[in-house]
Each structure stands twice: as C-alpha cells, then as structure tokens.
Design an enzyme around this catalytic site. Structure first.
Site, PDB file in Angstrom:
ATOM      1  N   ARG A  79       0.817  -1.214   0.000  1.00  0.00           N
ATOM      2  CA  ARG A  79       0.000   0.000   0.000  1.00  0.00           C
ATOM      3  C   ARG A  79       0.852   1.266   0.000  1.00  0.00           C
ATOM      4  NH1 ARG A  79      -2.553  -3.996   2.814  1.00  0.00           N
ATOM      5  NH2 ARG A  79      -4.696  -4.340   2.120  1.00  0.00           N
ATOM      6  N   HIS A 133       1.756 -13.013  -5.887  1.00  0.00           N
ATOM      7  CA  HIS A 133       0.800 -13.251  -4.814  1.00  0.00           C
ATOM      8  C   HIS A 133       0.302 -14.696  -4.791  1.00  0.00           C
ATOM      9  CE1 HIS A 133      -1.834 -12.081  -1.660  1.00  0.00           C
ATOM     10  NE2 HIS A 133      -1.596 -10.796  -1.838  1.00  0.00           N
ATOM     11  N   ASP A 165      -1.614 -10.656   8.434  1.00  0.00           N
ATOM     12  CA  ASP A 165      -1.520  -9.907   7.177  1.00  0.00           C
ATOM     13  C   ASP A 165      -0.468  -8.830   7.444  1.00  0.00           C
ATOM     14  OD1 ASP A 165      -1.791  -8.484   4.868  1.00  0.00           O
ATOM     15  OD2 ASP A 165      -3.887  -7.918   5.165  1.00  0.00           O
ATOM     16  N   GLU A 196       4.909 -13.269   0.162  1.00  0.00           N
ATOM     17  CA  GLU A 196       5.208 -12.377  -0.957  1.00  0.00           C
ATOM     18  C   GLU A 196       6.552 -11.668  -0.744  1.00  0.00           C
ATOM     19  OE1 GLU A 196       1.724  -9.702  -0.964  1.00  0.00           O
ATOM     20  OE2 GLU A 196       0.861 -11.227   0.307  1.00  0.00           O
TER      21      GLU A 196
HETATM   22  C1  FUC Z   1      -2.013  -9.034   0.832  1.00  0.00           C
HETATM   23  C2  FUC Z   1      -2.496  -8.224   1.974  1.00  0.00           C
HETATM   24  C3  FUC Z   1      -3.628  -7.377   1.720  1.00  0.00           C
HETATM   25  C4  FUC Z   1      -4.651  -7.828   0.731  1.00  0.00           C
HETATM   26  C5  FUC Z   1      -4.058  -8.589  -0.421  1.00  0.00           C
HETATM   27  C6  FUC Z   1      -5.025  -9.354  -1.245  1.00  0.00           C
HETATM   28  O1  FUC Z   1      -0.880  -8.537   0.216  1.00  0.00           O
HETATM   29  O2  FUC Z   1      -1.478  -7.461   2.572  1.00  0.00           O
HETATM   30  O3  FUC Z   1      -4.235  -6.962   2.904  1.00  0.00           O
HETATM   31  O4  FUC Z   1      -5.667  -8.498   1.344  1.00  0.00           O
HETATM   32  O5  FUC Z   1      -2.999  -9.365  -0.094  1.00  0.00           O
END
Ligand code: FUC
Length: 340
Positions: free
Chosen positions: A79, A174, A243, A306
């Site tokens: 973010r 992700h 998270d 990640e």
């Molecule tokens: C991760 C989290 C976020 C979000 C995303 C889909 O990177 O840090 O909060 O939900 O995935």
C-alpha cells in the site's frame, strides 16, 4: 522438458493463454497470460498430480474476487498511503483503489494486464510495456517476467525491467499455497520464517515507520511452528490472523528465507530471496463464495508469502530504495525449491 500453450479463456475479446512446463520428475508449473498468473504447481503423488496452489476455473473468478490470487503484482506491491510519494524532489500521486490508498499497483496494475506470452525451453516468458497512461505511475517500464522450471524442482521467478523516465518498481507474486491434498485449510502446515521484526501498520494497513517484535509472540516463526498455532494466538485481533510485512533478518545467500511444509506428507516449499521483506497473509476473511477448483472457500484456505522490498522504503530509504532513473535496468529473483 515438455512445453505447452493452449487457449484458457478470453478477456475483452482477447485470448488468454495457459502455458506449461513439465520437468523430468513429472513436476509441472503452468501460468496464465492474464496477470502473468502462476496458475498451477503440480507435484506427482501416489494419488495423482497435486496442485500446491489455489486456483479458479475461469478469468471472471479472478476479476470478481479481490485476492490477487497468484497474480504478478506491480509496479509497487503493498500500500502507498493516499497514493502519494516522492522520487528525489519530485512529488507524485497515483490512482487509488482501496480507501484512498494505492494497493498492489492500483486499479490498472500488472494483475489486470493480459501479457504477451511465450514458452521456450524451460521458461514461460511474459512481456509488456506499462505506460504512465495505463496505470498513472510516472515513466514507462518495459517488463519481462520469467518463470523457469529446473530438473531439480526449482521454480525461478525473475523480474527484469528497463525504465523510460523515473519511476518506482517493487514487484512480487501473490501465490497462495496450500500443501494439503484434501479440502483442508493451512492451519496444520508448518512455517519457518527468518524474521524477528515486522512493520507497524496503521488501521488502513499503511506502514507507520515503526517496527514491532515477532520473537516469542504469535507472529514469530524463527523456529518452525504451525500456522494454526499463530492463528489461535491472534483470535483477539480484528483480522483473526496474519496480514503483515515481515522484515527478513540477515542470512546466508544460499539459505531460504522461508520454508512452508506439511509434516505429514513431507511436501515443502523453500523460498530464497535477496529482498528485505516478505508479506505473510493467511487469507483471514476468505469465505464460501470463492470457487476454488480443489478447495472450499473458507478462512485460512491458503497462505501467501510475498517476497518484496519493505513497502515503507517508498518514504524511508533506511528500508531500501526501489526508485529507478531514466534508462535504468533492475532485476529481482525469487526462487522456490519444491520437495515432494
Ligand atoms: C495481501 C495483503 C492485503 C490484501 C491482499 C489481497 O498482500 O497485505 O491486505 O488483502 O494481499
């Protein structure tokens, strides 16, 4: 190596391809051109091939959920508060997509692109030039994302870029892993994560500039423990799970930064990265509306690890610097060693 490229679906009338590689040990990876998505990680078992990743049947499912399921993420993972940042003395503001903040590259990030794709030898290669008109970030960026499969069961994920104009670049993938063969969540899986501290985050999950200690708390995985043990210890926080941005401790180059394993099957994924952070996300709020192919949607259905540069590097260069100057090239690699 066996290679394949087939039509998977269409998006806006364009073909979305599925590209795959199978090595000498019958391990397969496949990717989708949409989002340069890591679609499958199949390992052979007595019961047949087992996918260690979550996935959906069609592109619409990826578009209607906001989980970034196995998507390539860029230009900037995590973010950016109010979408505002500086490069040197220049102020920039990019398009928001979450409560006024810019998450995972904003509303037109890498995950929304149907990438040019090819499969050659032991590599799946995605290319695209993302422009400032496309995603509102400064500068244009020539991006090549490469997934390489080796015969010793490694998956190498390489990010190569060339910048035209100054910009910022902090990519990740992700991927959501679930190493269980049955329809179980990830609480039984064990995690080792070489991190004694994580970033403090505000209520919108923007880094505050401070850090918090993981060691000897539910957040600590410096000695391996189950994800369930951590999750049980976090039932009193609103998210009821993890998270968080884990800062990676100093480690030898050839040591993994994280190891996810199933103590029953001995299937494991070791992650190697030179980046200074890993976001650990335990899919806390996920539910039954999510039509995974091999799992029922439920809280903790998968775990994302990640590898990236700590997101507060965008305002504090003590945590790294992911800005690029005009004409600059950058390369990052995440390596996954799979054991089965
Ligand atoms: C991760 C989290 C976020 C979000 C995303 C889909 O990177 O840090 O909060 O939900 O995935």
């Amino acid at each position: 190596m066996i290679t394949n490229k087939t039509l998977f679906d269409t998006v806006n009338g364009e073909p979305v391809y599925k590209l795959s590689l199978t090595n000498a040990n019958k391990m397969t990876i496949s990717c989708l051109s949409y989002g340069a998505n890591w679609y499958e990680l199949l390992v052979p078992t007595a019961a047949g091939p087992q996918n260690l990743l979550l996935n959906f049947a069609k592109i619409a499912d990826y578009q209607t959920t906001n989980q970034y399921l196995n998507m390539s993420i860029g230009r900037v993972a995590g973010r950016i508060g109010k979408g505002r940042f500086k490069i040197g003395e220049h102020d920039y503001q990019v398009a928001p997509n979450e409560r006024g903040n810019t998450l995972h590259g904003g509303p037109h990030g890498f995950n929304q692109i149907n990438w040019d794709s090819t499969v050659v030898a032991n590599q799946i290669i995605f290319t695209h030039q993302i422009t400032s008109t496309d995603d509102s970030f400064p500068g244009d960026l020539d991006v090549t994302l490469t997934y390489t499969l080796t015969d010793d069961n490694q998956v190498l994920l390489d990010y190569n870029v060339l910048s035209h104009g100054e910009t910022v670049f902090n990519p990740t993938n992700h991927a959501y892993f679930n190493l269980n063969a049955g329809d179980e969540n990830i609480k039984n899986l064990e995690l080792l994560l070489k991190s004694s501290h994580r970033l403090a985050l505000d209520t919108e999950k923007i880094p505050t500039g401070k850090t918090l200690v993981n060691t000897d708390t539910p957040y600590g995985f410096e000695t391996k423990k189950t994800l369930g043990a951590a999750i049980e210890g976090l039932q009193n926080i609103p998210e009821k799970g993890i998270d968080d941005v884990y800062l990676i401790d100093r480690h030898a180059d050839n040591d993994p930064v994280a190891v996810l394993s199933d103590p029953d099957s001995n299937i494991s994924v070791s992650i190697f990265s030179q980046r200074n952070a890993i976001v650990l996300f335990t899919a806390n709020g996920f539910g039954p509306d999510q039509p995974y192919l091999t799992k029922t949607g439920q809280p903790y259905v998968g775990v994302a690890l990640e590898a990236q540069t700590a997101p507060n590097a965008i305002f504090d260069h003590d945590y790294g610097d992911f800005s690029l100057q005009d004409g600059e090239r950058q390369h990052y690699q995440t390596k996954y060693q799979i054991r089965f």
